[in-house]
Structures are given as structure tokens and as C-alpha cells.
Write an enzyme that holds these catalytic residues in place. Structure first.
Site, PDB file in Angstrom:
ATOM      1  N   HIS A   3      -1.179 -11.278  -4.290  1.00 46.26           N
ATOM      2  CA  HIS A   3       0.216 -10.835  -4.246  1.00 46.26           C
ATOM      3  C   HIS A   3       1.184 -11.847  -4.869  1.00 46.26           C
ATOM      4  O   HIS A   3       2.167 -11.456  -5.494  1.00 46.26           O
ATOM      5  CB  HIS A   3       0.624 -10.514  -2.815  1.00 46.26           C
ATOM      6  CG  HIS A   3      -0.163  -9.380  -2.251  1.00 46.26           C
ATOM      7  ND1 HIS A   3      -0.135  -8.117  -2.804  1.00 46.26           N
ATOM      8  CD2 HIS A   3      -1.032  -9.310  -1.218  1.00 46.26           C
ATOM      9  CE1 HIS A   3      -0.945  -7.325  -2.120  1.00 46.26           C
ATOM     10  NE2 HIS A   3      -1.505  -8.025  -1.148  1.00 46.26           N
ATOM     11  N   ASP A  27      -3.559  -2.771  -4.763  1.00 47.07           N
ATOM     12  CA  ASP A  27      -2.552  -3.805  -4.501  1.00 47.07           C
ATOM     13  C   ASP A  27      -1.658  -4.054  -5.717  1.00 47.07           C
ATOM     14  O   ASP A  27      -0.433  -4.176  -5.596  1.00 47.07           O
ATOM     15  CB  ASP A  27      -3.237  -5.132  -4.140  1.00 47.07           C
ATOM     16  CG  ASP A  27      -3.632  -5.216  -2.673  1.00 47.07           C
ATOM     17  OD1 ASP A  27      -3.116  -4.439  -1.846  1.00 47.07           O
ATOM     18  OD2 ASP A  27      -4.467  -6.095  -2.358  1.00 47.07           O
ATOM     19  N   HIS A  29       0.838  -1.213   0.000  1.00 46.96           N
ATOM     20  CA  HIS A  29       0.000   0.000   0.000  1.00 46.96           C
ATOM     21  C   HIS A  29       0.871   1.260   0.000  1.00 46.96           C
ATOM     22  O   HIS A  29       0.562   2.241  -0.679  1.00 46.96           O
ATOM     23  CB  HIS A  29      -0.948   0.010   1.201  1.00 46.96           C
ATOM     24  CG  HIS A  29      -1.823  -1.202   1.270  1.00 46.96           C
ATOM     25  ND1 HIS A  29      -2.458  -1.595   2.415  1.00 46.96           N
ATOM     26  CD2 HIS A  29      -2.148  -2.127   0.324  1.00 46.96           C
ATOM     27  CE1 HIS A  29      -3.145  -2.700   2.174  1.00 46.96           C
ATOM     28  NE2 HIS A  29      -2.962  -3.046   0.911  1.00 46.96           N
ATOM     29  N   HIS A  31      -9.578  -1.923  -4.231  1.00 46.76           N
ATOM     30  CA  HIS A  31      -8.420  -2.269  -3.418  1.00 46.76           C
ATOM     31  C   HIS A  31      -7.482  -3.219  -4.179  1.00 46.76           C
ATOM     32  O   HIS A  31      -6.253  -3.141  -4.036  1.00 46.76           O
ATOM     33  CB  HIS A  31      -8.811  -2.882  -2.073  1.00 46.76           C
ATOM     34  CG  HIS A  31      -7.598  -3.067  -1.218  1.00 46.76           C
ATOM     35  ND1 HIS A  31      -7.026  -2.031  -0.516  1.00 46.76           N
ATOM     36  CD2 HIS A  31      -6.782  -4.141  -1.040  1.00 46.76           C
ATOM     37  CE1 HIS A  31      -5.930  -2.458   0.066  1.00 46.76           C
ATOM     38  NE2 HIS A  31      -5.749  -3.740  -0.236  1.00 46.76           N
TER      39      HIS A  31
HETATM   40 ZN   LIG Z   1      -3.903  -4.652  -0.002  1.00 51.41          ZN
END
Ligand SMILES: [Zn+2]
Length: 299
Positions: A260, A237, A77, A233
Site C-alpha cells: 500500500h 489491492d 477493497h 489479491h
Molecule cells: Zn488487501
């Protein structure tokens, strides 16, 4: 010509680590041209780990960096906020292994960077311009970069939950669009996963103050900040994870059901596919990177 930027002055904030639950002080400091963004552990005598794809170490519901004995977790972030405000060079100093989660979004980091101010450096910035498609699939998860005159992101998510069967959004990412439409979108988790995470020693600092928690029939938080806060969001990311390329992107990033692990594996793959992109000193069209919202002080 677009020039590299850093912060005008150092700035500090404090918070807790989402996964560790421990208190942490974070300082952002100016750095010279071509320095990149590096994390520095003040509690380990100032050892550093650069924010680059070849230093990804440990993906556990967040992106971690590692070099030798130095580890820093949950960098995404903050990186998204730095690169979206055009900060190419900075030192991020921490006294703990995890970046503070703040409110689960990038908005507090935007505030912190804007408070520090931005300084132009007299060295050209190099953009990573995509020349041909680069793709990565793992099962039903997909991510790709396509040639485009601007940095655009298309993200779609699909979960086995009535609230989140499908959300999708395409956005041209500029400093303004990031600040106004993406930065405030918070991280989210499912109530049924919270117990599992805690058993693994994760999310120990998590609460309704720093994450959206999705229960069986709705969110446990009072309200969402956007109707489609979840997919926004995910865009946040992926911007943070792609910051590990070390250059602003000129291309269209398209992702479906990523996380991720997929984002960071893709960043490494992009760097390996050296014939798929080139470094250029100016965006293809002169407005490919939005003008700064704040005046830039050159000196
Ligand atoms: Zn995040």
C-alpha cells in the site's frame, strides 16, 4: 460516450474492522455527478474525507485516508469493488474509523453494490489515459504505468517462503474479469507476523474467517479460492489504491513486490506528472471498459 455512474439506492452492511476489531456499520449512498467517492463518519457528525491520493493518511498494512480530524482505514477493497463496477460517485458512510473487513476480499462489497444497483448519470466520465511511462522504484519494489488501449494489470510477488517464491499474473481488468477472477481473492498474512501485528495493536479483528494465514508449511485455512489467490489479491489491492486517482485508468499497470505504501505514493506521483497522461471522455477503443453485467437504468 461513457457516462458517470452512481448507485440506484442506498444499501447497508455490518462487519468488524480487521485492525481495530471493532464493530462497524457501512452504508453506501448515491451521489451526484463529479462528486467522486467520499467517506463520511456518521459518528463524527458526518465529517467527510474524499477518496483521493492527496488525502492518504497512514499506511499500516492497509490504506488509510485522513483530513483534519477525520480518519478512515482499510479503504482499498471497497474502493476496488466500487471502481471495478464503474461507480464514479458514492458516499460511504461509517460509524467507526475502519471499513469492515468482511471475508478479507472484495466479493461481499460486489454483492452489496449489485444489490443496490447502478444508475447512469447524464455526465461524461473522464478516463486517465497514460501517454508515456511513469515509474517508481524503492529498493526491489517497483511500480509503473505504461500506455495501453485498455486497463491491464501485471503483478508479481516474491517472498522468502516455499509457497510464495514467485507468483505473477497479467490481466485485462474489466467489470466481468474483476468480478469473476479478482474480487474473491482474500488478504493474506504470515503466521509469524500475526504476533507482531497484535503487539502493535493491529489485526485485532483478524481470523481465518477474514484472512489467509500462511504457516511454515502451508496455509492454515481449509482451502484457497484460487491456486494463485495471493497475487490476485495484490491485483485487487492495487486497483483499490489506484482508485485514489479519481478516474478510471487507460494504461498498463506493472508492479513487483508492491504494497500500500508504494501504491499510494505512486498514485500521488502520477497526479504530479501531469504531462504523462491526459483526461479523455471515451476509451481509445470502444470496448476498453467492459459493458455492464447488469442493465444500467438511466433516469
Ligand atoms: Zn488487501
Amino acid at each position: 460516450m461513457s457516462v458517470q455512474r452512481t448507485l440506484r439506492r442506498a444499501t447497508t452492511c455490518a462487519g468488524i474492522g480487521l485492525h481495530s476489531g471493532s464493530k462497524v456499520t457501512l452504508s453506501l449512498r448515491p451521489a451526484p455527478a463529479d462528486f467522486g467517492i467520499r467517506f463520511r463518519r456518521a459518528d463524527l457528525g458526518g465529517l467527510e474525507v474524499p477518496a483521493t491520493a492527496d488525502h492518504v493518511g497512514g499506511i499500516n498494512y492497509a490504506t488509510g485516508l485522513a483530513r483534519d480530524a477525520v480518519k478512515v482505514d482499510t479503504v482499498e477493497h471497497l474502493l476496488a469493488a466500487l471502481v471495478s463496477l464503474g461507480i464514479d460517485n458514492a458516499i460511504v458512510e461509517l460509524n467507526s474509523p475502519e471499513v469492515p473487513i468482511m471475508d478479507g476480499s472484495a466479493a461481499p462489497f460486489i454483492y452489496l453494490i449489485q444489490e443496490a444497483g447502478v444508475r447512469a448519470l447524464n455526465v461524461p466520465r473522464k478516463f486517465l489515459k497514460v501517454l508515456r511511462p511513469i515509474t517508481l522504484s524503492r529498493g526491489d519494489k517497483r511500480i509503473a504505468l505504461y500506455p495501453s488501449d485498455h486497463f491491464k494489470v501485471t503483478y508479481s510477488i516474491a517472498y522468502d517462503h516455499p509457497l510464495l517464491r514467485h507468483q505473477s499474473r497479467t490481466m485485462r481488468i474489466t467489470e466481468t474479469s474483476f468480478v469473476e477472477e479478482i474480487a474473491a481473492a482474500r488478504t493474506f498474512t504470515f503466521l509469524k507476523e500475526v504476533e507482531q501485528l497484535r503487539k502493535q495493536g493491529l489485526a485485532l479483528g483478524g481470523s481465518l474467517e477474514n484472512a489467509i494465514v500462511v504457516g511454515e508449511t502451508g496455509v492454515l485455512n481449509n482451502a484457497l479460492r484460487f491456486d494463485d489467490e495471493f497475487v490476485r489479491h495484490k491485483i485487487l489491492d492495487v486497483i483499490g489504491d489506484m482508485a485514489l486517482l479519481g478516474h478510471p485508468i487507460i494504461g498498463h499497470l506493472v508492479a513487483h513486490r508492491g504494497g500500500h505504501a508504494l501504491h499510494t505514493a505512486f498514485a500521488a506521483q502520477v497526479l504530479e506528472e501531469r504531462d504523462a497522461w491526459t483526461l479523455v471522455e471515451s476509451p481509445a477503443s470502444k470496448d476498453a471498459l467492459a459493458p455492464a453485467g447488469e442493465p444500467v437504468v438511466a433516469n
